[in-house]
Design an enzyme around this catalytic site. Structure first.
Site, PDB file in Angstrom:
ATOM      1  N   TYR A   1       0.598  -1.366  -0.004  1.00 58.28           N
ATOM      2  CA  TYR A   1       0.170  -0.120  -0.049  1.00 58.28           C
ATOM      3  C   TYR A   1       0.918   1.222   0.052  1.00 58.28           C
ATOM      4  O   TYR A   1       0.342   2.312   0.674  1.00 58.28           O
ATOM      5  CB  TYR A   1      -0.869  -0.242   1.332  1.00 58.28           C
ATOM      6  CG  TYR A   1      -1.849  -1.230   1.407  1.00 58.28           C
ATOM      7  CD1 TYR A   1      -2.768  -1.450   0.345  1.00 58.28           C
ATOM      8  CD2 TYR A   1      -1.460  -2.205   2.413  1.00 58.28           C
ATOM      9  CE1 TYR A   1      -3.628  -2.668   0.435  1.00 58.28           C
ATOM     10  CE2 TYR A   1      -2.273  -3.438   2.334  1.00 58.28           C
ATOM     11  CZ  TYR A   1      -3.170  -3.418   1.477  1.00 58.28           C
ATOM     12  OH  TYR A   1      -3.787  -4.829   1.968  1.00 58.28           O
ATOM     13  N   HIS A   2       2.042   1.201  -0.437  1.00 60.02           N
ATOM     14  CA  HIS A   2       2.918   2.322  -0.556  1.00 60.02           C
ATOM     15  C   HIS A   2       3.407   2.794  -1.884  1.00 60.02           C
ATOM     16  O   HIS A   2       4.521   2.944  -2.157  1.00 60.02           O
ATOM     17  CB  HIS A   2       4.171   2.033   0.413  1.00 60.02           C
ATOM     18  CG  HIS A   2       3.634   1.723   1.514  1.00 60.02           C
ATOM     19  ND1 HIS A   2       4.785   0.706   2.486  1.00 60.02           N
ATOM     20  CD2 HIS A   2       2.615   2.144   2.258  1.00 60.02           C
ATOM     21  CE1 HIS A   2       4.132   0.626   3.637  1.00 60.02           C
ATOM     22  NE2 HIS A   2       2.918   1.693   3.661  1.00 60.02           N
ATOM     23  N   PRO A   3       2.552   2.936  -3.064  1.00 62.61           N
ATOM     24  CA  PRO A   3       2.942   3.339  -4.194  1.00 62.61           C
ATOM     25  C   PRO A   3       3.527   4.775  -4.308  1.00 62.61           C
ATOM     26  O   PRO A   3       3.139   5.439  -3.475  1.00 62.61           O
ATOM     27  CB  PRO A   3       1.721   3.238  -5.105  1.00 62.61           C
ATOM     28  CG  PRO A   3       0.509   3.323  -4.332  1.00 62.61           C
ATOM     29  CD  PRO A   3       1.168   2.668  -2.847  1.00 62.61           C
TER      30      PRO A   3
END
Length: 545
Positions: free
Chosen positions: A469-471
């Site tokens: 969840y860290h693009p």
């Protein structure tokens, strides 16, 4: 009533947009509009920390992106939830507050031509932004708007995990955001008084009392209006109608690592050939837009638990009622926990300079069956790869602003990335095998005891990798040919336009991204207002080469 013109127009009421709206409107001299595609953050489960699993894929609160089939992951597509609500992803995330390692920022300065971005210049903004229940010291702040709380659940599995880290020789830290950013520890969360403290709660809602700040929700920005390479206005769809809103000073794009490059490309700013292929007239050939996509890939390992101390009953109606009542009246209990209250930053091998793997530990084993979350009597450890070599890209699917872009993460396409996961599985097995877990450790469920060789573990990794969840990285900050913005967030070749969000990160931070994004936005506000940056702070930190 939305006006036709404002001094500053901010696109996106996520983590960065909320900080900017607060700071740009603070002295009352500037009129500021912030535009959000999603609704207000009124959903009760946003405020309940344990409610994250009820909201993070809620179609009313998120974009619910999905990658293209990933060749290195057995052609699986990867769900990529992103917040589409006031507060953005800070309203739907798991609330872990991590800044990353100081050397991450020093690498920006030394390797990416960003001399103003070493850790000593970022630390004062981290400190000024938070109100930590640990109290103020050389590394932490206690008077900022963002509430930050140390994990305090009394579940014995958290203590077992932290003790096992020491027993395994993987180290212990009292504060991974402080003096020792390495080892196993109790984590911080963006919570205050038992409630989620999103960027909206910390920054935007208090600021909305000002007459010079306006927020419009449920409004899609279709494109930027350009003239002679100058950003002048935005075209939006608001209440079913298209309208144009002008900016007298600047437009600031805060859509995130997926939406920001998409909007730039829809506006004719990006790789010329790609834009023309989708019928978009190229206003500025900027080849780096959409490239350099990075993320923390993660694998969730899981063990059965011999004792019923896990939170596996949390989905049972009676237990939910009891937990809800306790939270409503006391802001405590299982509902006040963000679940992932312990974790660590560790080295998978002796050749890395500083931790390259991250743990998130939770006293539960979860899986999705038939679209429903099913909890088992188990405990889980996420293994995140912190500095992947693999790079992907965000591409347009069409020239329609309503179409979701095509996401190509290319997870573990570099062989070294897969090897780091294999090492991570061996490290977490080493940790769980320690005496601290003897009373609790049951059968290894994932990867499972049959996966022993590097090849066997690698095959399981390919099967189970998902997003962390860290693009980030798709509007890279820097000075090279592939850079999209400079060190003050200004889009290269375009006047009066900045990008301020995770997309500008040149090389991914070695931890969760929400805290760094809020720091970026706070610094951006001072650049925009032509205010001096806060004096640098050279706090010492433990480092063992």
């Amino acid at each position: 009533m939305v006006k036709k013109c404002y001094d500053y127009v901010i696109i996106g009421a996520g983590s960065a947009g909320c900080v900017l709206a607060n700071k740009l409107s603070a002295d009352g001299s500037n009129s500021v509009l912030i535009v959000e595609a999603g609704p207000m953050d009124r959903h009760l489960m946003i405020q309940v920390p344990a409610g994250v699993y009820y909201i993070y894929r809620n179609p009313k609160l998120g974009w619910n992106y999905r990658s293209e089939p990933e060749a290195s992951l057995k052609n699986r597509w990867i769900d990529t939830p992103r917040g589409k609500v006031v507060g953005g992803s800070s309203s739907i995330n798991s609330m872990v507050y991590m800044r990353g390692h100081p050397l991450d920022y020093d690498r920006w300065a030394n390797e990416h031509g960003l001399s103003e971005w070493d850790y000593a210049k970022c630390l004062p903004y981290f400190k000024a932004g938070e109100s930590s229940d640990r109290g103020a010291d050389a590394w932490r702040g206690s008077n900022g708007p963002l509430g930050v709380s140390r994990g305090s659940s009394d579940n014995p599995l958290y203590d077992a995990f932290v003790l096992a880290g020491t027993q395994a020789g993987q180290g212990h830290s009292e504060d991974l955001n402080g003096y020792k950013p390495e080892g196993v520890a109790r984590l911080d969360a963006t919570k205050k008084n038992g409630r989620r403290c999103s960027a909206a709660m910390a920054h935007l809602h208090p600021a909305l009392k000002r007459n010079n700040l306006e927020l419009i929700t449920d409004t899609l920005v279709n494109r930027l209006v350009m003239h002679d390479k100058k950003a002048q206005a935005i075209e939006v769809t608001h209440q079913g109608e298209r309208r144009v809103i002008e900016a007298d000073k600047e437009i600031i794009l805060c859509g995130g690592a997926i939406n920001s490059p998409q909007l730039l490309m829809l506006s004719g700013i990006g790789p010329a050939d790609h834009l023309r292929a989708h019928g978009v007239e190229c206003a500025l050939d900027l080849p780096g837009v959409g490239k350099n996509l990075q993320d923390h890939a993660t694998v969730v390992t899981k063990w059965a638990c011999k004792l019923p101390v896990t939170i596996h009953r949390a989905t049972q109606p009676l237990e939910q009622l009891k937990a809800g009542i306790q939270w409503m009246f006391t802001r405590s209990g299982v509902a006040a926990s963000n679940v992932w209250e312990a974790g660590g930053l560790i080295r998978g091998n002796d050749s890395v300079t500083y931790p390259n793997l991250q743990y998130h530990f939770g006293p539960v084993g979860a899986e999705e069956i038939g679209g429903k979350l099913v909890l088992g009597q188990a405990f889980s450890v996420h293994i995140d790869q912190l500095r992947p070599r693999s790079r992907g890209q965000v591409l347009l699917r069409s020239s329609d602003p309503g179409d979701k872009p095509a996401l190509h993460f290319n997870y573990i396409s570099e062989a070294d990335d897969l090897q780091q996961f294999v090492e991570g599985v061996r490290k977490v097995r080493e940790l769980v095998a320690q005496p601290a877990f003897d009373a609790y450790r049951g059968e290894e469920l994932v990867p499972g005891p049959l996966a022993q060789t590097d090849q066997e573990i690698g095959e399981i990794v390919r099967q189970f990798i998902e997003t962390g969840y860290h693009p980030c990285g798709t509007c890279k900050m820097g000075s090279g040919a592939d850079a999209v913005v400079d060190g003050e967030f200004r889009v290269r070749g375009v006047e009066r336009l900045r990008v301020v969000d995770a997309s500008v990160i040149p090389e991914i931070i070695s931890a969760n991204l929400n805290a760094p994004v809020q720091m970026l936005a706070a610094r951006a506000a001072d650049f925009i207002l032509d205010k001096p940056q806060l004096p640098e702070t050279k706090a010492k930190f433990h480092f063992q080469a």
